[in-house]
Scaffold this motif. Structure first.
Motif, PDB file in Angstrom:
ATOM      1  N   GLU A 104       0.822  -1.222   0.000  1.00  0.00           N
ATOM      2  CA  GLU A 104       0.000   0.000   0.000  1.00  0.00           C
ATOM      3  C   GLU A 104       0.849   1.264   0.000  1.00  0.00           C
ATOM      4  O   GLU A 104       0.436   2.309   0.505  1.00  0.00           O
ATOM      5  N   ASP A 333     -12.208  -3.252  11.487  1.00  0.00           N
ATOM      6  CA  ASP A 333     -11.918  -1.943  10.893  1.00  0.00           C
ATOM      7  C   ASP A 333     -11.935  -1.952   9.371  1.00  0.00           C
ATOM      8  O   ASP A 333     -11.484  -1.002   8.735  1.00  0.00           O
ATOM      9  N   HIS A 334     -12.463  -3.006   8.774  1.00  0.00           N
ATOM     10  CA  HIS A 334     -12.530  -3.054   7.308  1.00  0.00           C
ATOM     11  C   HIS A 334     -13.514  -2.006   6.784  1.00  0.00           C
ATOM     12  O   HIS A 334     -14.474  -1.635   7.455  1.00  0.00           O
ATOM     13  N   GLU A 335     -13.270  -1.530   5.548  1.00  0.00           N
ATOM     14  CA  GLU A 335     -14.103  -0.468   4.978  1.00  0.00           C
ATOM     15  C   GLU A 335     -15.576  -0.861   4.916  1.00  0.00           C
ATOM     16  O   GLU A 335     -16.459  -0.028   5.148  1.00  0.00           O
ATOM     17  N   LYS A 367     -11.872   5.735  13.173  1.00  0.00           N
ATOM     18  CA  LYS A 367     -11.310   4.498  12.622  1.00  0.00           C
ATOM     19  C   LYS A 367     -10.691   4.725  11.246  1.00  0.00           C
ATOM     20  O   LYS A 367      -9.651   4.150  10.920  1.00  0.00           O
ATOM     21  N   TYR A 368     -11.318   5.564  10.428  1.00  0.00           N
ATOM     22  CA  TYR A 368     -10.741   5.862   9.113  1.00  0.00           C
ATOM     23  C   TYR A 368      -9.408   6.606   9.270  1.00  0.00           C
ATOM     24  O   TYR A 368      -8.440   6.333   8.565  1.00  0.00           O
ATOM     25  N   GLN A 370      -7.323   6.402  11.661  1.00  0.00           N
ATOM     26  CA  GLN A 370      -6.286   5.543  12.244  1.00  0.00           C
ATOM     27  C   GLN A 370      -5.678   4.573  11.237  1.00  0.00           C
ATOM     28  O   GLN A 370      -4.691   3.906  11.533  1.00  0.00           O
ATOM     29  N   LYS A 371      -6.243   4.500  10.034  1.00  0.00           N
ATOM     30  CA  LYS A 371      -5.707   3.584   9.029  1.00  0.00           C
ATOM     31  C   LYS A 371      -4.333   4.055   8.571  1.00  0.00           C
ATOM     32  O   LYS A 371      -4.011   5.243   8.644  1.00  0.00           O
ATOM     33  N   SER A 372      -3.531   3.107   8.071  1.00  0.00           N
ATOM     34  CA  SER A 372      -2.141   3.418   7.701  1.00  0.00           C
ATOM     35  C   SER A 372      -2.061   4.430   6.571  1.00  0.00           C
ATOM     36  O   SER A 372      -1.125   5.224   6.502  1.00  0.00           O
ATOM     37  N   ASN A 373      -3.054   4.432   5.677  1.00  0.00           N
ATOM     38  CA  ASN A 373      -3.092   5.396   4.573  1.00  0.00           C
ATOM     39  C   ASN A 373      -4.456   6.066   4.532  1.00  0.00           C
ATOM     40  O   ASN A 373      -5.288   5.754   3.672  1.00  0.00           O
ATOM     41  N   PRO A 374      -4.727   6.985   5.462  1.00  0.00           N
ATOM     42  CA  PRO A 374      -6.072   7.579   5.518  1.00  0.00           C
ATOM     43  C   PRO A 374      -6.466   8.311   4.244  1.00  0.00           C
ATOM     44  O   PRO A 374      -7.648   8.449   3.948  1.00  0.00           O
ATOM     45  N   ASN A 377      -8.896   6.688   1.934  1.00  0.00           N
ATOM     46  CA  ASN A 377     -10.308   6.734   2.316  1.00  0.00           C
ATOM     47  C   ASN A 377     -10.838   8.165   2.392  1.00  0.00           C
ATOM     48  O   ASN A 377     -11.773   8.443   3.139  1.00  0.00           O
TER      49      ASN A 377
END
Length: 614
Positions: A104, A333-335, A367-368, A370-374, A377
């Motif tokens: 990613e 935490d999946h989309e 949660k969005y 906190q994702k590695s590549n916000p 999203n």
């Protein structure tokens, strides 16, 4: 085992080569070896490293492979090492880009893919790798909302594949499908129809598998549904179902039942839609035991149908059941899990439970982020901010609402065209927040611009047209241009009658607004009769504790007040106030302030302006 043996042999050879280079370097100092000989040895070492990197790549040991490829790409002797086969450099770049894609690391992936394509000629030997690279590039652009860029990549490769193999080739139909799916994303349904029609023709001609033909017919059904060609849509879906039932009951059959269910929602036949979703659910229970991602999709669809019926409690139950299956399969935490959670928030919002809805949307937003590549999203984040803005708007926190809508719009316009429907909806919501701030001229200016684009570029999007026209009518109402307001409201009422029927909340909302116009024009009997009808309908639809029921009680209180029916006015004020307090409206909310004024003035002559709803 063969790969491991090959790795051992290559690593042994590399050790020997390095020792040879060291001895050559020592001999060079004594003048016994020339520089060219050492360079040739170093080139041989590069070629060995390249082969080692390739084997690690084929074994799926991507970190090791990437480390080796990066080292090779940075080596100044690489051009000489592969001077007779420069396309091997493109292969190193392409495989490095693939690893970045898997990790990613999209910027690095795009940069290396782009460089690889500049060095790679299309031919039958490398076209598989070219297709994989094109697909990954398109996926990256899609994740960032760049659907048009993704389409251009696919079309470029499609042209080359057709030139090399002709139209009737398996890869041609696969590329036509990918372009078609993305063309749906950008809303160009007519062009999309052409792609899928060609795909179906080619698939039938080359004898594609029945499952591929069924999928293409399903896509054609979806496109015709979006174009409101409902008979054609149903025809393709029915053909696909007939073919699939010959092959047996399966997930595909359930998917087709789901597709017809969505079609029925679009036609306004929500009860029929629910029956199709039940059929899909029954099929899945037979083959999967009610514990599968396909079941989760079906439950989401049922939730959407209940949401369309404004049966929000049932919608929440369906959404929660779907979310449990999604969590089990995909993680918390999946989309798709977060999307389901957002739907629950929207259903709470529909029920008027703004506190619960706000908690959900804030959790989704957290949660969005906190994702590695916000940034991947960004659209989901902007949509969630939009929902939070809507709650601020309902609570009367108009400045916070304006701030959120602006933030959401800025994020969307970095990814989407400014005239994309998502951007237009946010602009319209921003206009409504301005309206609530009593900045009517600003609101009207934004709404007229949105309306112009809807009428020229989104003629098929009737719902957005209805909402925008009703907002414009409400602005005219506040500017006391009652004749213009009434004409717009009546146009909207007729459109809603056809689309929703007279027992739908949307229809009743406009009827409420028309009643307010009658009241301001002095037609108090007509206004009172309409508002009593609206109150009965809203209570049936929403329950007696919904804020919109409170709004109608408040407006009835005002009508009774100006008709000097003060006991009835006082009673309605109290009922409305209880609803607003239970909904946790702040004291500075417009509805609350109106009620305080009306309660204090009961028994006195005077007039308090009505406030339109939308």
């Amino acid at each position: 085992e063969q790969k491991d043996l090959a790795l051992k042999s290559l690593n042994d050879a590399l050790v020997i080569q390095k020792e040879h280079i060291e001895s050559q370097t020592s001999a060079r100092k004594l003048g016994q070896v020339d520089t060219d000989a050492i360079e040739r040895s170093k080139i041989n070492a590069i070629l060995l490293r390249y082969q080692i990197g390739q084997i690690h790549f084929l074994k799926g040991e991507f970190d090791l492979s990437l480390s080796i490829f990066t080292e090779i790409l940075e080596n100044e002797l690489l051009p000489k090492a592969l001077a007779h086969n420069k396309e091997e450099i493109a292969v190193i770049l392409s495989r490095s880009a693939f690893i970045h894609f898997k990790k990613e690391q999209y910027d690095e992936s795009l940069a290396k893919y782009t460089k690889a394509f500049s060095m790679m000629s299309f031919n039958p030997q490398n076209f598989r790798e070219t297709l994989e690279a094109t697909n990954n590039i398109a996926i990256i652009h899609c994740k960032r909302g760049g659907y048009n860029v993704a389409i251009s990549w696919y079309l470029d490769v499609l042209t080359k594949v057709k030139a090399e193999f002709g139209l009737y080739h398996a890869e041609v139909v696969n590329l036509l499908r990918k372009v078609g799916v993305l063309t749906i994303k950008i809303g160009d349904y007519q062009t999309c129809l052409e792609y899928f029609s060609t795909e179906l023709e080619v698939r039938i001609e080359i004898g594609s598998r029945p499952c591929d033909i069924i999928f293409t017919k399903r896509c054609l059904g979806d496109i015709h549904r979006r174009l409101k060609n409902y008979d054609e849509s149903l025809g393709y879906f029915t053909e696909a179902i007939d073919q699939q039932q010959i092959m047996g009951r399966s997930k595909t059959l359930a998917s087709l039942f789901n597709a017809i269910g969505v079609l029925q929602i679009n036609k306004g036949n929500v009860d029929d839609a629910l029956q199709y979703f039940e059929n899909a659910h029954d099929v899945l229970k037979e083959i999967e035991g009610n514990n599968d991602l396909s079941t989760a999709t079906t439950l989401q669809n049922k939730g959407n149908a209940y949401y369309a019926k404004e049966s929000f409690d049932k919608a929440i139950i369906s959404y929660r059941s779907s979310m449990r299956l999604l969590k089990k399969a995909l993680g918390d935490d999946h989309e798709e899990v977060l999307g389901s959670l957002s739907n629950i928030g929207k259903a709470y919002f529909g029920r008027g439970l703004f506190g619960e809805a706000m908690q959900i949307f804030e959790l989704v937003l957290q949660k969005y982020k906190q994702k590695s590549n916000p940034e991947v999203n960004s659209l989901e984040i902007s949509s969630t901010i939009n929902s939070i803005a809507g709650i601020h708007l309902k609570r009367g926190s108009f400045s916070e609402s304006v701030m959120c809508y602006k933030r959401s719009l800025k994020m969307k316009e970095l990814i989407l065209d400014s005239e994309d429907i998502d951007c237009l909806e946010t602009k319209r919501n921003l206009a409504w927040a301005r309206f609530k701030q009593t900045r009517y001229t600003d609101a009207l200016s934004i709404l007229n611009r949105v309306l112009a684009v809807l009428k020229t570029k989104h003629t098929d999007n009737e719902l957005n047209l209805i909402i925008t026209l009703e907002m414009i009518a409400s602005v005219f109402f506040k500017k006391r241009a009652y004749r213009k307001a009434k004409l717009n409201y009546e146009e909207v009422l007729n459109m809603k009658l056809v689309r929703f029927g007279e027992s739908h909340r949307q229809y009743v909302s406009t009827l409420h607004n028309i009643a307010l116009v009658h009241g301001e024009e002095g037609n108090l009997d007509s206004a009172l009769e309409l508002l009593i009808d609206v109150l009965q309908k809203k209570t049936i639809l929403l329950g007696n504790k919904h804020p919109e029921v409170g709004k109608t009680q408040s407006d009835l209180a005002h009508l009774h007040f100006i008709r000097h029916e003060f006991d009835e006015s006082r009673k309605k004020c109290g009922e409305a106030l209880k609803i607003f307090v239970d909904a946790k409206f702040p004291k500075n909310h417009t509805y609350m302030k109106e009620l305080n004024i009306r309660q204090s003035e009961v028994g006195k002559a005077g007039d308090v302006p009505l406030t339109c709803v939308c």
